[in-house]
Enzyme design. Structure first.
Site: not given
Ligand code: 4NP
Length: 152
Positions: A8, A11, A13-15, A122
């Protein structure tokens, strides 16, 4: 050994959820499941508490995972690379050098909704409910992925 990488943006939240869910469905002696982010924004950090909590609610422990950026080496180290959304997919493919690299990459939800190019949203700026939605989407996708891998 079959190796699968979940990717993602952050790294955190989702992955990490996708890694934990798929790993919980596969025997450790024949499969490696890891995750990475297309950014290094959260390098070295543990998963977001909202991901840790929803995973724990469903009996999966992801609290010891740490964020790391996706690198070109991952094309060599993994057999399949799953992107959560189109932006992740584009960022991964921008680092691909060969058709073999490119052929390893796909959108994770195309596993359970073939050819539809659906995205895992996201949830970073969302509420806990967004994390529950993401968990359920990944649970469904990983069920299909695990069944296919185990049937091979
Ligand atoms: P992820 O979520 O891609 O599912 O880990 C996010 C975590 C942090 C951010 C964006 C998405 N950020 O912009 O910091």
């Amino acid at each position: 050994m079959t190796k699968i990488l979940m990717v993602c943006l952050g790294n955190i939240c989702r992955s990490p959820l996708a890694e934990g869910i798929l790993a919980s469905k596969l025997p450790k002696d024949s499969f490696v499941v890891d995750s990475a982010g297309t950014s290094d924004y959260h390098k070295g950090q543990y998963p977001d508490n909202r991901s840790v909590n929803i995973a724990r609610h469903y009996g999966i422990d992801i609290c010891k995972q740490t964020s790391r950026p996706f690198t070109k080496q991952d094309f060599k180290d993994f057999d399949h690379i799953y992107a959560m959304d189109q932006s992740n997919l584009k960022n991964i493919l921008a680092l691909a050098e060969t058709n073999s690299d490119r052929n390893k990459v796909s959108l994770i939800l195309n596993e359970n909704y073939p050819h539809t190019d659906k995205e895992v949203p996201d949830p970073y700026y969302d509420s806990n409910k967004g994390f529950e939605t993401v968990f359920n989407m990944l649970e469904d996708a990983c069920q299909v992925i695990a069944k296919r891998l185990l049937d091979q």
